[in-house]
Design an enzyme around this catalytic site. Sequence first.
Site, PDB file in Angstrom:
ATOM      1  N   SER A 187     -25.600   1.869  19.157  1.00  0.00           N
ATOM      2  CA  SER A 187     -24.910   1.574  17.273  1.00  0.00           C
ATOM      3  C   SER A 187     -23.439   3.027  16.918  1.00  0.00           C
ATOM      4  CB  SER A 187     -26.093   2.392  16.795  1.00  0.00           C
ATOM      5  OG  SER A 187     -25.510   2.184  15.665  1.00  0.00           O
ATOM      6  N   GLY A 233     -26.983 -18.134  13.626  1.00  0.00           N
ATOM      7  CA  GLY A 233     -26.431 -17.021  12.863  1.00  0.00           C
ATOM      8  C   GLY A 233     -27.214 -16.787  11.370  1.00  0.00           C
ATOM      9  N   HIS A 288     -14.744  -2.075  20.058  1.00  0.00           N
ATOM     10  CA  HIS A 288     -15.598  -0.898  19.486  1.00  0.00           C
ATOM     11  C   HIS A 288     -15.442   0.244  20.379  1.00  0.00           C
ATOM     12  CE1 HIS A 288     -19.403   0.657  17.625  1.00  0.00           C
ATOM     13  NE2 HIS A 288     -19.715  -0.776  17.107  1.00  0.00           N
ATOM     14  N   ARG A 314     -12.539  -4.600  10.778  1.00  0.00           N
ATOM     15  CA  ARG A 314     -13.623  -4.940  10.723  1.00  0.00           C
ATOM     16  C   ARG A 314     -14.369  -3.768  10.157  1.00  0.00           C
ATOM     17  NH1 ARG A 314     -18.777  -5.398  11.350  1.00  0.00           N
ATOM     18  NH2 ARG A 314     -18.935  -6.041  13.326  1.00  0.00           N
ATOM     19  N   GLU A 318     -18.983 -15.456  11.028  1.00  0.00           N
ATOM     20  CA  GLU A 318     -17.381 -14.521  12.033  1.00  0.00           C
ATOM     21  C   GLU A 318     -16.612 -16.401  12.409  1.00  0.00           C
ATOM     22  OE1 GLU A 318     -18.794 -12.509  15.381  1.00  0.00           O
ATOM     23  OE2 GLU A 318     -17.136 -12.056  16.198  1.00  0.00           O
ATOM     24  N   ARG A 359     -13.242   1.997  13.108  1.00  0.00           N
ATOM     25  CA  ARG A 359     -13.886   1.640  14.964  1.00  0.00           C
ATOM     26  C   ARG A 359     -12.030   1.445  15.482  1.00  0.00           C
ATOM     27  NH1 ARG A 359     -19.030  -3.180  13.810  1.00  0.00           N
ATOM     28  NH2 ARG A 359     -19.958  -1.467  13.908  1.00  0.00           N
TER      29      ARG A 359
END
Lengths: 658, 227, 253
Positions: free
Chosen positions: A289, A47, A271, A440, A430, A335
């Site tokens: 998003s 990643g 989220h 985060r 991560e 969040r």
Amino acid sequence: MTPLMKTLDSMVPSGPLPQKWERHRLTLKPVAPADRRTYRVIVVGTGLAGASAAATLAESGFSVECFCYQDSARRAHSIAAQGGINAAKNYPKDGDSVERLFADTIKGGDFRSREANVYRLAEVSNAIIDQCVAQGVPFAREYDGYLANRSFGGAKVSRTFYCRGQTGQQLLLGAYQSLMRQVHAGQAAVHARAEMLDLIVVDGRAQGIIVRDLVSGAVTPHAADAVILATGGYSTLFYLSTNAKGCNVTATYRAYKRGAYFANPCLTQIHPTCIPPHGGGQSKLTLMSESLRNDGRVWVPTQPRDMRPPRDIPQAERDYFLERKYPSYGNLAPRDISSRSAKEVCDAGHGVGPGGLGVYLDLSDAIARLGKPVIRERYGNLFQMYEQITGENAYDSPMRIYPAPHYTMGGLWVDYNLMSTIPGLFVIGEANFSDHGANRLGASALMQGLADGYFIVPFTVADYLAGVSPGHGRADARHSALAGVRRSCVADAPEFAEAAGGVEARVKRLLGVRGKKSADAFHRELGRLMWDACGMSRSAEGLTRALARIPALREEFWDDVNVPGEERDFNQALEHAGRVADFLEFAELVCRDALHREESCGGHFRVEHQTPDGEAKRDDERFCYVAAWEHQGEGKPPLLHKEPLVFEHIPLAQRSYK
Amino acid sequence: MRWYRSSIGKKVLMAASGLVLLGFVAMHLLGNLLIYQGPDALNAYAKKLRDLGLLLWAARGGLLVALVVHVWTSIALSLENRRARPQRYAVQRTRETTIAARSMLVSGVMVTAYLVYHLLHFTFRVTNPDISHAMDRFGHPDVYAMVVLSFQQPAISIAYIIGMAAVCLHLSHGIGSACQSLGLNDERTIPAVAFIGRLIAVVLFIGYTAIPLSVLAGLVTIRGTLP
Amino acid sequence: MKLTLRLWRQRSARDTGRFEQYQVADISPDMSFLEMLDSLNEQLCAERKEPVAFDHDCREGICGMCSLVINGLAHGSDRGVAACQLHMRRFKDGDMITIEPWRAKAFPIIKDLVVDRSAFDRIIQAGGYVSVDTGDAPEANTVPVPKPAAETAMDAAACIGCGACVAACPNASAMLFVAAKVSHLAKLPQGQEERRRRVRSMVEAMDREGFGNCTNHFECMAACPKSIHVTFIARLNREYLKASTRRSSEDIH
């Protein structure tokens, strides 16, 4: 004798915060250019963190071997990040600075991250943008040709760089292309469809990994002088999450079992803006998003169980609960806060859509103000995705959203050099615990992955390698895909054979159970259990119940799992079963950590610890530390070690987004 | 690797040679249309061409080269394309492509067969020697009479119309495709280029088939065109 | 919904493979196509049969892992989405669905519906990058990029490397994939230095892998989950022609 709890040394260099990294870098030893090729570094995961580290190490001359379970390095889940990447460039001249990005990140993380690491992150953020632009990442631009910025959840300045809704994919392609350049140059090799199933520790140092080739099923050891884990997060522990189906905890959990400490495993992020679950057979949740919150307003009907279509509900009967509760940040609240608020209103019966699991994210004001074409230009792909999944047109009626597991702040414990408690084992992105504390902020995962990979770990790994002799890791030329890399001798340390044997035995055991339930069924059950006990809100009672249930479920798994197919074959059921088996152990560690942390902070909300108006209540007296767990052997409880967190620059304060 | 041996190189050669052949087809039609001005105009034009001598042979040589390149690249590309998918789909549906595009090989073979017949008929005059060796009143080969007498036979006319249909089909994909292969397209021009390509193909078809149809309808006779 | 699936099964690259038929029931219209396959696999697992191997990962249309030809169309009938975003509401109760893997010589089958797309990685290795080492980059705003150029570059860069273009092309050509990367980098000032060498070596690599040639059917664009436009192929042709016929300073080193 009972093992003793240690106070962990984070190796943070002394000196004033703004100069720590620069000064520290000067003390890091380099390896002579001519010698670099003789060192082999293994990078697991491709990643943002893994690919950028691999490319950079290869550029500087080390021999790099990468491993990923996907069929290409380009497919790692970083690719799915939609929103953007933060940097303290201050292009819009809105008063941003390294200090402000640092302060926002510390505060956003609810004071559970390490100041020195976060400062360094903010400091290198600008170089990331420079690097990515030079690679040809097609960032959004203004009409004058300069880079465009937008604001993002939890920030009051515009510091987010983006590539339409594909920022993660574009940044990853930049790193992947750099890695491919090194493959072409013979400096790096990528083993795709290869899964790391164990870590090899010889003489107290990480010296290799055991890999199962997912096509042939062959299990082989790979030796190296240093190992970097960049294997991402473990949100799929909850079964339904926004992560890719293949995301798992296996690599980091195996390292944990070999002696690396696991830090803050209970700190997970839910989220707020995901498409709500539809029910039967659901395999994953899709993120919309967070940028939608820039123009969207979140609301629910004030009447519980109001079944009217949203358009028929008059303004007076709508509760814009984020704006009501957090007038200062409103719909852009961080969040953890947004997710928990959505859960609260749904729990109180105000939820909309199937099962009452959903709140409206309404862009109609923005559509009226800016017109459909502008909204389409900004979010067209998201509206299209929403329609594809739900069959509803979000231009006509508001979207329904619900929180979903998305990111894990917890991960393997690392020091300032990003090295775990096992010398030679580095953990980045991560997969480590370092920079996000208990929550985060939006657009900072990409920043951290690339900061670690491009600008931090290449220096610290080199420093580590400068202290060991090359080939110490008794490598095996047979499995090296890199021509010309001479290894001293074949992996003859007993640890290699022992680890490979252990992996094969486990594979055989999984296939040998021949029970009745699929691994996926166990995964679903575990996920539901974890979501209920250790999701958006946690209680001592629920966690204790889960801790009693998990071992029983694990036992059931090893008695009754049905893994079809063969060992030496492409066998996706077997891959998945191995990951579920690790989750069944790891879940216990997560619950144990959540139970021990008797406070609420960021994404970790303990119902026993809240303010009278339902906000998270931190306990800095007792819990201002990183909880790092050490494996003590099968059947034994893990041992807790603490790294105290000291806040010298940002005074500890209760977060307020009101 | 030399550029023309690459996949794109071969496509470029195919496109360029195709455009050369298209140019010939268009010029050829302009000449043919002189038939409507009567026997003298057409026969004089034919004589003028023949009098070009070396130049004519050079042009013929050029066309032959274009033809060979076009056929060679089409064979090479077709073979490569076949090899690129050794196992075909059991079910395959399409969304963008056209019949013309799918049948380029078939229409190409038909055009070649037609070309051979056409050369044997009018150029080498071997298929119908009875009507193709007449002389006109100036002592020049009577191309006009040859054309009219030929097209008065429905079988020959039909053969020509079928041949021209194949040419039209081939060009309706070929022209747009050649522009794409030569990199002449951008986002705005792509639909226009495809449309113009098809338009040219249809105009050529109408122009060419008008002649046998006019003869069959009696509008063009051995004595000249009806007023 | 009840459905009949006609699925390609193939044990390994050496096996010849064949179609097999399965029935699935209780499929909800809200399920994604891959969730429908999950439910088939659960069923096969319960019957002690081997599940169907198929590639998938992110399940939100961006990783490029899923690769199914559904009723003769790569990624299924919806335009601009990958198979993982196709939902069962597009099908009717009682439908028969034929599912095949990508079929191309350059994408050999590994098992059932899983193919090996490493050819794409090798094409990128040949030149699909800007040669800039980490830390060598100038300040990001040193070179402005006109917004239209940046937008076009982004249009091309949107490629997710799934290979649907190859699967859908009657000739199994990889031109759209190569065109997307070449155009993305050719449009940006950062890509200029290696512009000519890049296109030459990428096309050479593409040819080596045994892909077919573009004959302008434009099926690739219809199948592309990111709707990448075929004008990028014209641009690739142009770039290649320019790079091949003119010598430049890049050829010196």
